[in-house]
Design a protein around this motif. Structure first.
Motif, PDB file in Angstrom:
ATOM      1  N   ASP A  33      16.269 -13.032  17.624  1.00  0.00           N
ATOM      2  CA  ASP A  33      17.870 -13.107  18.266  1.00  0.00           C
ATOM      3  C   ASP A  33      17.881 -12.620  19.702  1.00  0.00           C
ATOM      4  OD1 ASP A  33      19.243 -12.041  15.335  1.00  0.00           O
ATOM      5  OD2 ASP A  33      18.246 -13.800  15.496  1.00  0.00           O
ATOM      6  N   MET A  34      18.692 -13.306  20.373  1.00  0.00           N
ATOM      7  CA  MET A  34      18.975 -12.969  21.663  1.00  0.00           C
ATOM      8  C   MET A  34      20.576 -13.007  21.867  1.00  0.00           C
ATOM      9  SD  MET A  34      16.583 -15.769  23.849  1.00  0.00           S
ATOM     10  CE  MET A  34      16.374 -14.439  25.202  1.00  0.00           C
ATOM     11  N   GLY A  35      21.377 -11.870  22.736  1.00  0.00           N
ATOM     12  CA  GLY A  35      22.647 -11.832  22.610  1.00  0.00           C
ATOM     13  C   GLY A  35      23.011 -11.227  24.036  1.00  0.00           C
ATOM     14  N   TRP A  36      24.514 -11.423  23.992  1.00  0.00           N
ATOM     15  CA  TRP A  36      25.066 -10.748  25.248  1.00  0.00           C
ATOM     16  C   TRP A  36      26.016  -9.544  24.611  1.00  0.00           C
ATOM     17  CZ3 TRP A  36      23.710 -11.387  30.167  1.00  0.00           C
ATOM     18  CH2 TRP A  36      23.165 -12.492  30.573  1.00  0.00           C
ATOM     19  N   LYS A  96      20.422  -8.740  25.455  1.00  0.00           N
ATOM     20  CA  LYS A  96      19.577  -8.195  24.404  1.00  0.00           C
ATOM     21  C   LYS A  96      18.683  -8.802  23.660  1.00  0.00           C
ATOM     22  CE  LYS A  96      19.870  -5.308  20.297  1.00  0.00           C
ATOM     23  NZ  LYS A  96      19.761  -6.665  18.875  1.00  0.00           N
ATOM     24  N   ALA A  97      17.248  -8.778  23.633  1.00  0.00           N
ATOM     25  CA  ALA A  97      16.573  -9.754  23.016  1.00  0.00           C
ATOM     26  C   ALA A  97      15.791  -9.093  21.945  1.00  0.00           C
ATOM     27  CB  ALA A  97      16.012 -10.511  23.921  1.00  0.00           C
ATOM     28  N   ASP A  98      15.361  -9.693  20.960  1.00  0.00           N
ATOM     29  CA  ASP A  98      14.427  -9.005  19.756  1.00  0.00           C
ATOM     30  C   ASP A  98      13.252 -10.038  20.088  1.00  0.00           C
ATOM     31  OD1 ASP A  98      16.966  -8.734  17.367  1.00  0.00           O
ATOM     32  OD2 ASP A  98      16.237  -7.524  18.987  1.00  0.00           O
ATOM     33  N   ILE A  99      11.844  -9.045  20.548  1.00  0.00           N
ATOM     34  CA  ILE A  99      11.030  -9.680  21.170  1.00  0.00           C
ATOM     35  C   ILE A  99       9.591  -8.908  20.466  1.00  0.00           C
ATOM     36  CG2 ILE A  99       9.587 -10.153  23.322  1.00  0.00           C
ATOM     37  CD1 ILE A  99      11.990 -10.140  24.727  1.00  0.00           C
ATOM     38  N   ALA A 100       8.779  -9.844  20.207  1.00  0.00           N
ATOM     39  CA  ALA A 100       7.373  -9.590  19.828  1.00  0.00           C
ATOM     40  C   ALA A 100       6.274  -9.896  20.819  1.00  0.00           C
ATOM     41  CB  ALA A 100       6.927 -10.267  18.447  1.00  0.00           C
ATOM     42  N   SER A 101       5.489  -9.025  21.183  1.00  0.00           N
ATOM     43  CA  SER A 101       4.793  -8.892  22.536  1.00  0.00           C
ATOM     44  C   SER A 101       3.363  -8.444  22.186  1.00  0.00           C
ATOM     45  CB  SER A 101       5.404  -8.356  23.611  1.00  0.00           C
ATOM     46  OG  SER A 101       5.487  -6.868  23.568  1.00  0.00           O
ATOM     47  N   TYR A 102       2.619  -8.611  23.324  1.00  0.00           N
ATOM     48  CA  TYR A 102       1.043  -8.165  23.186  1.00  0.00           C
ATOM     49  C   TYR A 102       1.106  -6.903  23.135  1.00  0.00           C
ATOM     50  CZ  TYR A 102      -0.545 -12.746  24.359  1.00  0.00           C
ATOM     51  OH  TYR A 102      -0.917 -14.413  24.336  1.00  0.00           O
ATOM     52  N   TYR A 103       2.335  -6.106  23.503  1.00  0.00           N
ATOM     53  CA  TYR A 103       2.253  -4.479  23.608  1.00  0.00           C
ATOM     54  C   TYR A 103       3.005  -4.080  22.545  1.00  0.00           C
ATOM     55  CZ  TYR A 103       2.167  -6.284  28.385  1.00  0.00           C
ATOM     56  OH  TYR A 103       2.031  -6.943  29.481  1.00  0.00           O
ATOM     57  N   ARG A 104       3.680  -4.741  21.396  1.00  0.00           N
ATOM     58  CA  ARG A 104       4.376  -4.514  20.500  1.00  0.00           C
ATOM     59  C   ARG A 104       4.397  -5.608  19.499  1.00  0.00           C
ATOM     60  NH1 ARG A 104       8.583  -1.327  23.570  1.00  0.00           N
ATOM     61  NH2 ARG A 104       8.148   0.776  22.931  1.00  0.00           N
ATOM     62  N   ARG A 105       3.243  -5.788  18.562  1.00  0.00           N
ATOM     63  CA  ARG A 105       3.135  -6.961  17.718  1.00  0.00           C
ATOM     64  C   ARG A 105       4.444  -7.021  16.692  1.00  0.00           C
ATOM     65  NH1 ARG A 105      -1.704  -9.994  19.148  1.00  0.00           N
ATOM     66  NH2 ARG A 105      -2.664  -9.080  20.789  1.00  0.00           N
ATOM     67  N   PHE A 106       5.501  -6.697  16.973  1.00  0.00           N
ATOM     68  CA  PHE A 106       6.807  -6.605  15.826  1.00  0.00           C
ATOM     69  C   PHE A 106       7.931  -6.892  16.712  1.00  0.00           C
ATOM     70  CE2 PHE A 106       7.899  -2.452  17.056  1.00  0.00           C
ATOM     71  CZ  PHE A 106       6.650  -1.915  17.443  1.00  0.00           C
ATOM     72  N   TYR A 108      10.994  -6.107  18.587  1.00  0.00           N
ATOM     73  CA  TYR A 108      11.333  -4.667  19.272  1.00  0.00           C
ATOM     74  C   TYR A 108      12.777  -5.176  20.240  1.00  0.00           C
ATOM     75  CZ  TYR A 108      11.728  -0.492  21.924  1.00  0.00           C
ATOM     76  OH  TYR A 108      12.314   0.837  22.283  1.00  0.00           O
ATOM     77  N   SER A 109      13.774  -4.548  20.080  1.00  0.00           N
ATOM     78  CA  SER A 109      14.959  -4.887  20.893  1.00  0.00           C
ATOM     79  C   SER A 109      14.841  -4.175  22.190  1.00  0.00           C
ATOM     80  CB  SER A 109      16.326  -4.390  20.229  1.00  0.00           C
ATOM     81  OG  SER A 109      16.660  -4.840  18.926  1.00  0.00           O
TER      82      SER A 109
END
Length: 121
Positions: A33-36, A96-106, A108-109
């Motif tokens: 999800d992404m939002g304002w 705001k964006a809920d993103i999974a990354s190489y740093y957090r593989r789940f 995270y907002s």
């Protein structure tokens, strides 16, 4: 690290338009999800609009029909087109964006730093 960079805020007269952009970067694997959101002086932060990964949208009643949220998944960017702006839309707008990354593989907002929108009467 993951970062959200916002742009597009400014001063506009009532009835005018602005387009906000928020680009995510930094080791991104997936964005949900992404939002304002916005926060006016002395008030709590509130949801303005949200868009899911499948582009389902949700709007606050106060902006329904005036604002449009969209996203470009190839650019990891979310937009907010704001038309028929009113003085009561004056606030700091945050993405705001809920993103999974190489740093957090789940998921995270992450929040952007905020951009000021001022609507004069």
């Amino acid at each position: 690290q993951v970062q959200l960079a916002e742009s597009g805020g400014g001063l506009v007269q009532a009835g005018g338009s602005l387009r906000l952009s928020c680009a995510a970067s930094g080791g991104i694997l997936s964005i949900n999800d992404m939002g304002w959101y916005r926060q006016a002086p002395g008030k709590q932060r509130e949801l303005v609009a949200r868009i899911t990964s499948s582009s389902t949208t949700t709007y606050a009643d106060s902006v329904e029909g005036r604002f449009t949220i969209s996203r470009d998944n190839a650019k990891s960017t979310v937009y907010l087109q704001m038309n028929s702006l009113k003085p009561e839309d004056t606030a700091v707008y945050y993405c705001k964006a809920d993103i999974a990354s190489y740093y957090r593989r789940f998921y995270y907002s992450y929040w952007g730093q905020g951009t000021q929108v001022t609507v004069s009467s």
